[in-house]
Scaffold this active site. Structure first.
Site, PDB file in Angstrom:
ATOM      1  N   HIS A 306      -5.675  -6.408  35.556  1.00 54.47           N
ATOM      2  CA  HIS A 306      -4.198  -7.039  35.855  1.00 54.47           C
ATOM      3  C   HIS A 306      -2.889  -6.782  34.367  1.00 54.47           C
ATOM      4  O   HIS A 306      -3.672  -6.229  33.463  1.00 54.47           O
ATOM      5  CB  HIS A 306      -4.166  -8.500  35.522  1.00 54.47           C
ATOM      6  CG  HIS A 306      -2.934  -9.264  36.169  1.00 54.47           C
ATOM      7  ND1 HIS A 306      -1.811  -9.551  35.661  1.00 54.47           N
ATOM      8  CD2 HIS A 306      -2.185  -9.328  37.825  1.00 54.47           C
ATOM      9  CE1 HIS A 306      -0.489  -9.422  35.905  1.00 54.47           C
ATOM     10  NE2 HIS A 306      -0.815  -9.814  37.696  1.00 54.47           N
ATOM     11  N   ASP A 363      -5.733 -11.016  44.361  1.00 54.04           N
ATOM     12  CA  ASP A 363      -5.628  -9.953  45.439  1.00 54.04           C
ATOM     13  C   ASP A 363      -7.219 -10.001  45.377  1.00 54.04           C
ATOM     14  O   ASP A 363      -7.632 -10.160  46.850  1.00 54.04           O
ATOM     15  CB  ASP A 363      -5.320  -9.064  45.064  1.00 54.04           C
ATOM     16  CG  ASP A 363      -3.710  -9.022  44.351  1.00 54.04           C
ATOM     17  OD1 ASP A 363      -3.154  -9.399  45.028  1.00 54.04           O
ATOM     18  OD2 ASP A 363      -3.442  -8.386  43.490  1.00 54.04           O
TER      19      ASP A 363
END
Length: 432
Positions: A306, A363
């Site tokens: 991320h 996700d």
């Protein structure tokens, strides 16, 4: 004494003020830098640049912290509803029982969309992506629902906010039904926000949809986890477009367009497509792990790492548990989940992934949750957009009421040709 930073630029020496946030984060205020020195800063991707002061969401990527208005996202996902969390983000506080009821009633009252909007859907090409349609339709709402007269600014804003939050799910479900050639299902007054959306998506005259608590709870948590995430790409787009003082519908439309990107909101769809590819090629994760570690191979493991989090994404821990609980409740055996678990086990124990902070993000499991609920992959990013809407609205409102508001106007460092003369076209032809 206020803290300052001393900057030496050539023979100039200036002091710049330091701004300290609520969680003791530090920022150097460079708003006077160009005026004092003629210099600007260069920060591609704005990874080290704060564009605003905000009291909405706090993130700490190193410690894996995410809080909405001070409340940990873990508590909200477990104890709150999406409607209550939306109220918190937009109004800055948790609602009383009466306030929550009034807000829920307002959402219910605004859930229908103008019948003429159905004609719009029929004019999009059959293969149009739902995100492109959603962005266009949100922008079109302004034409169907113009400025409200004879109301205070706050009452009018409350109505516009309720319209957006309520109608976006109706429009999303409508686009799905129309794309499949099915009858549009209208919202029901007896159902809450999430139950209504599931029913509008999956109910049909020949096979009534059974609304299960496990599915409603999973959807609630999914939307809460996506409700805001500080100054990400789409939120920054909403603020940037909103800084031109466009209407809220246009600013949200810009946020939807930004979210559409595969490196932003489209990542959960990319994860499922990657897992399907691994499954279809035998299910062995090792070759994909090795490819991901090869710097000369463009392949990427989607759902890992991320931009901000350098530890385990706190939302990923929650969505993983939701995923496990949902599959167990629905008695589903998903081969993609088995592959996902293998990839996660390797990532959490492999030195390469640990050293590069490549932990599973939200996700990684959210696509499997949506898949289990029955959503097709091209609707995944739309689901993200519905969840992120309260955050976008909150940031638009914060920016629009900022007494230090300025229209966004970044600087650049020019690297093109220096001054040169215009050459007439006949001379250009002869020179070539």
């Amino acid at each position: 004494m206020n803290e300052t930073i001393k900057l030496i630029a050539g023979d100039m020496e200036i002091e710049l003020p330091v701004i300290t946030g609520a969680e003791n984060e530090k920022a150097v205020d460079i708003s006077s830098l160009r005026q004092l020195t003629g210099y600007v800063t260069l920060d591609p991707g704005l990874g080290n640049t704060a564009t605003c002061l905000s009291d909405i969401t706090f993130m700490d990527g190193e410690k894996g912290i995410l809080r909405y208005r001070g409340i940990p996202v873990e508590q909200l996902a477990k104890q709150s509803s999406f409607v209550e969390t939306a109220y918190l983000l937009i109004n800055g506080k948790l609602p009383s029982h009466q306030e929550l009821t009034q807000f829920s009633v307002l959402l219910n009252d605004q859930s229908l969309v103008h019948e003429d909007m159905q004609k719009f859907y029929g004019n999009f090409p059959p293969r149009s992506h739902p995100m492109g349609i959603l962005s266009a339709m949100v922008n079109a709402l302004r034409s169907f629902y113009p400025e409200l007269e004879n109301m205070t600014r706050q009452d009018a804003l409350d109505m516009v906010v309720a319209r957006l939050i309520s109608k976006i799910r109706t429009m999303a479900a409508m686009s799905y039904k129309i794309s499949r050639g099915h009858k549009v299902i209208y919202p029901r007054p007896d159902l809450d926000y999430c139950s209504n959306f599931l029913n509008m998506m999956f109910d049909n005259p020949v096979k009534p949809y059974e609304i299960r608590k496990e599915c409603v709870d999973a959807l609630n948590a999914f939307w809460i986890l996506h409700a805001d995430h500080e100054q990400n790409c789409s939120t920054s787009a909403v603020r940037l477009v909103g800084s031109a003082r466009v209407n809220l519908y246009a600013a949200i439309s810009a946020g939807i367009a930004a979210l559409w990107g595969p490196l932003h909101g489209g990542a959960n769809q990319a994860v499922v497509e990657m897992l399907e590819n691994i499954r279809d090629n035998g299910g062995n994760v090792k070759p994909y792990i090795e490819r991901a570690k090869d710097k000369n191979d463009p392949f990427r493991l989607m759902g890992f790492g991320h931009r901000v989090y350098k530890s385990y994404d706190p939302r990923a821990k929650i969505i993983k548990q939701i995923c496990d609980n949902l599959l167990e409740a629905l008695e589903l055996d998903d081969s993609l989940l088995d592959i996902a678990r293998q990839l996660e086990e390797v990532a959490l124990n492999d030195d390469y992934f640990i050293d590069h902070h490549l932990y599973p993000n939200v996700d990684f499991y959210s696509g499997i949750v949506l898949r289990s609920l029955g959503f097709p992959t091209n609707m995944f990013t739309v689901m993200f957009a519905i969840g992120r809407l309260p955050g976008w609205i909150s940031h638009w409102m914060e920016d629009s009421t900022d007494p230090k508001w300025k229209i966004y106007r970044p600087r650049q460092v020019y690297t093109g040709p220096t001054i040169r003369d215009y050459v007439p076209i006949n001379k250009r032809d002869s020179e070539s």
